[in-house]
Motif scaffolding. Structure first.
Motif, PDB file in Angstrom:
ATOM      1  N   LEU A  29     -27.575  -4.478 -39.174  1.00  0.00           N
ATOM      2  CA  LEU A  29     -27.511  -4.240 -37.738  1.00  0.00           C
ATOM      3  C   LEU A  29     -27.100  -2.794 -37.499  1.00  0.00           C
ATOM      4  O   LEU A  29     -26.043  -2.358 -37.960  1.00  0.00           O
ATOM      5  N   LEU A  30     -27.971  -2.062 -36.817  1.00  0.00           N
ATOM      6  CA  LEU A  30     -27.662  -0.655 -36.532  1.00  0.00           C
ATOM      7  C   LEU A  30     -26.921  -0.594 -35.204  1.00  0.00           C
ATOM      8  O   LEU A  30     -27.443  -1.035 -34.176  1.00  0.00           O
ATOM      9  N   LYS A  31     -25.715  -0.097 -35.260  1.00  0.00           N
ATOM     10  CA  LYS A  31     -24.968   0.084 -34.002  1.00  0.00           C
ATOM     11  C   LYS A  31     -23.963   1.215 -34.178  1.00  0.00           C
ATOM     12  O   LYS A  31     -23.482   1.459 -35.271  1.00  0.00           O
ATOM     13  N   ALA A  48     -24.323   1.408 -39.726  1.00  0.00           N
ATOM     14  CA  ALA A  48     -24.925   0.105 -40.022  1.00  0.00           C
ATOM     15  C   ALA A  48     -23.863  -0.894 -40.486  1.00  0.00           C
ATOM     16  O   ALA A  48     -22.944  -0.530 -41.214  1.00  0.00           O
ATOM     17  N   VAL A  49     -23.990  -2.133 -40.021  1.00  0.00           N
ATOM     18  CA  VAL A  49     -23.206  -3.228 -40.605  1.00  0.00           C
ATOM     19  C   VAL A  49     -24.212  -4.255 -41.097  1.00  0.00           C
ATOM     20  O   VAL A  49     -25.282  -4.413 -40.512  1.00  0.00           O
ATOM     21  N   SER A  50     -23.877  -4.958 -42.176  1.00  0.00           N
ATOM     22  CA  SER A  50     -24.853  -5.918 -42.660  1.00  0.00           C
ATOM     23  C   SER A  50     -24.178  -7.221 -43.045  1.00  0.00           C
ATOM     24  O   SER A  50     -22.957  -7.297 -43.209  1.00  0.00           O
ATOM     25  N   GLY A  51     -24.968  -8.236 -43.167  1.00  0.00           N
ATOM     26  CA  GLY A  51     -24.468  -9.534 -43.585  1.00  0.00           C
ATOM     27  C   GLY A  51     -25.633 -10.480 -43.723  1.00  0.00           C
ATOM     28  O   GLY A  51     -26.771 -10.128 -43.395  1.00  0.00           O
ATOM     29  N   THR A  52     -25.334 -11.689 -44.200  1.00  0.00           N
ATOM     30  CA  THR A  52     -26.388 -12.692 -44.234  1.00  0.00           C
ATOM     31  C   THR A  52     -26.608 -13.160 -42.793  1.00  0.00           C
ATOM     32  O   THR A  52     -25.746 -12.952 -41.932  1.00  0.00           O
TER      33      THR A  52
END
Lengths: 258, 267
Positions: free
Chosen positions: B223-225, B229-233
């Protein structure tokens, strides 16, 4: 408030930068000319699009220009009793100047603008990026065939323009105004020198072809990726191409006497 | 859920973006962006409009260069590469552009065959067989002789997908493959991408606004914010208590979690 000195500086820098960009682009095109594979089929396709499809425009325009030259030339020459020289006046002015220059301007308007618009649309719809992602060089695949085709078709189109114009002058001078047909052709033959006039004319048309090919592909290739960018590329091709042809015509004539 | 880079520990990263900085016209798009895309996974890049999803995809494809930072694709560092080097790396990438980017003066057959004609010495009938195989794989029949302008949006996207996979790339980049498509076509493209990932082990990186599809098909979501970027399942993102992420995922997150719990209960 804008400062005229800084405005002038900015415009000069912009001009130098644009000149640098087009020079780099031109050298890229030339480098790609020697890289395999040869784009023969795409070049033939471009010759058809840019050359064959321009034939009607070139032939009719040439005829009209020749007819006007015949009429104006006759009206002027008859005052001095020199109407027998109409063939020489029409032929020389067409072969040395009007043929290559007017063909260059017409080809810039018809074929140059279409090349800029086509490549510009390819930029806007990411087709050139698509080629890059397939490891296909867009200059080699898209730009080179069009630039080469433009360089090849210009001398031929110019020759066709000149032939049609001489015929237009003949129709007006001989068929309408009653000049002797033999005198028209004889004065034309006597005054035209093959090496100085014909070769010079072909050389001029060839240089104009390179100029139009380079400017039109460059404007399309560097256009902004949107509809306004395509429109600007098309307009600037016609404006820059026409002005460059007229100025380079002066320099070619002044420097080489062609 | 954590920073996009740390979240993929233990898996082999196919694409690594480190400390990416990028700005346009005085505006920062990415500030110290870090993320990884794992080999053989489907990674979905999400974010509101203008957060740089397509830009990140173009950076990975080498179509744009970052102002600073490093991008490695299958072990190759892109930042120092000239166009010739980038062309070498791109032989391992396929890209599906938002509007297909097929050459509109060439037929569908010629478009799909183009990479093979350019990079291989395959005979004409071998190329024809390969093209038909890929067109079959994306469910297109009797369109070989048509021009791209004669296809519908969904068919065009599938033809572009056939071209993107014709040279069996390791990584497939897809820019908004669902945008402007009706639900049956969204499902069809989603199914194709999922199948390519499962059957061919393709690393798929997708930018998408289509939440339901993204949650279903993504192994990971980035997720670009806030220019990073933050990511996860998908499950981690759907369960996130971060109000911004929660608002972004909306009702699709709850529906996705319910589907998961129903499936778990059934098994």
């Amino acid at each position: 408030m804008s400062n005229p000195v800084s405005d002038l500086g900015r415009q000069t820098l912009g001009f130098v930068s644009a000149l640098g960009n087009i020079t780099r682009f031109g050298s890229d095109v030339v480098r790609n000319l020697f890289r395999p594979p040869p784009r023969i089929a795409r070049t033939i396709e471009a010759i058809y699009d840019l050359g064959f499809l321009s034939l009607v425009l070139i032939a009719t325009s040439g005829f009209a220009v020749g007819a006007v030259l015949g009429l104006q030339g006759y009206t002027t020459l008859v005052r001095f009793g020199a109407e027998q020289s109409l063939g020489a006046v029409v032929g020389l002015s067409l072969i040395r100047e009007l043929g290559p220059v007017l063909t260059g301007l017409l080809v810039t308007g018809r074929a140059g603008s279409s090349v800029a618009a086509e490549i510009g649309a390819m930029v806007a719809t990411e087709q050139l990026d698509g080629l890059r992602m397939m490891s296909v060089n867009p200059i080699h695949f898209v730009v080179l065939p069009k630039a080469v085709a433009m360089t090849l078709v210009m001398p031929l189109l110019s020759a066709i323009f000149i032939v049609c114009a001489i015929y237009g002058g003949y129709i007006v001078g001989v068929e309408l105004l009653g000049l002797d047909g033999g005198a028209y052709i004889a004065s034309l033959e006597d005054s035209v020198d093959f090496r100085e006039d014909i070769v010079g004319s072909v050389l001029k048309a060839w240089i104009f072809g390179m100029i139009i090919g380079l400017i039109s592909t460059h404007r399309g290739y560097t256009s902004a990726p949107n509809a306004a960018g395509v429109s600007r590329a098309t307009t600037s091709t016609v404006v820059i191409g026409s002005v460059t042809i007229l100025f380079s015509d002066y320099f070619i004539t002044a420097l080489w006497g062609v | 859920m954590a920073s996009a880079q740390a979240a993929t520990d233990g898996d082999e990263a196919h694409v690594v973006c480190e400390s990416i900085h990028l700005g346009f016209g005085g505006r920062d798009v990415f500030v110290d962006l870090n993320c990884e895309m794992v080999a053989g996974h489907v990674t979905v890049l999400m974010g509101t409009s203008g957060t740089g999803k397509s830009t990140l995809l173009r950076l990975i494809g080498g179509l744009q260069r970052p102002d600073a930072g490093s991008i490695r694709v299958a072990g190759s560092e892109l930042s120092g590469l000239a166009e010739v080097g980038l062309a070498e790396v791109r032989t391992r990438l396929g890209m599906l552009f938002q509007n297909g980017a097929l050459l509109d003066s060439m037929t569908i057959f010629d478009n799909v065959a183009l990479p093979l004609r350019e990079h291989t010495k395959l005979a004409r009938d071998q190329i024809a067989a390969e093209v038909r195989d890929r067109l079959d794989a994306v469910g297109l029949e009797d369109v070989e002789h048509l021009l791209p302008g004669e296809l519908s949006g969904g068919m065009l996207r599938r033809a572009a997908l056939a071209r993107a996979i014709i040279e069996s790339p390791e990584v497939l980049l897809c820019d908004e493959p669902f945008s402007g498509l009706d639900p049956p076509n969204v499902e069809r493209i989603e199914g194709l991408l999922t199948r390519l990932n499962r059957e061919r082990g393709l690393t798929v990186i997708v930018t998408s606004h289509h939440m339901a599809s993204s949650l279903r098909m993504g192994h990971r979501i980035i997720l670009l914010k806030d220019k990073a970027a933050v990511s996860g399942t998908p499950r981690e993102l759907a369960m996130s208590e971060d109000s911004e992420i929660h608002d972004f995922i909306g009702a699709d997150g709850a529906a996705y979690l319910k589907t998961l719990s129903d499936a778990e209960a059934a098994s």
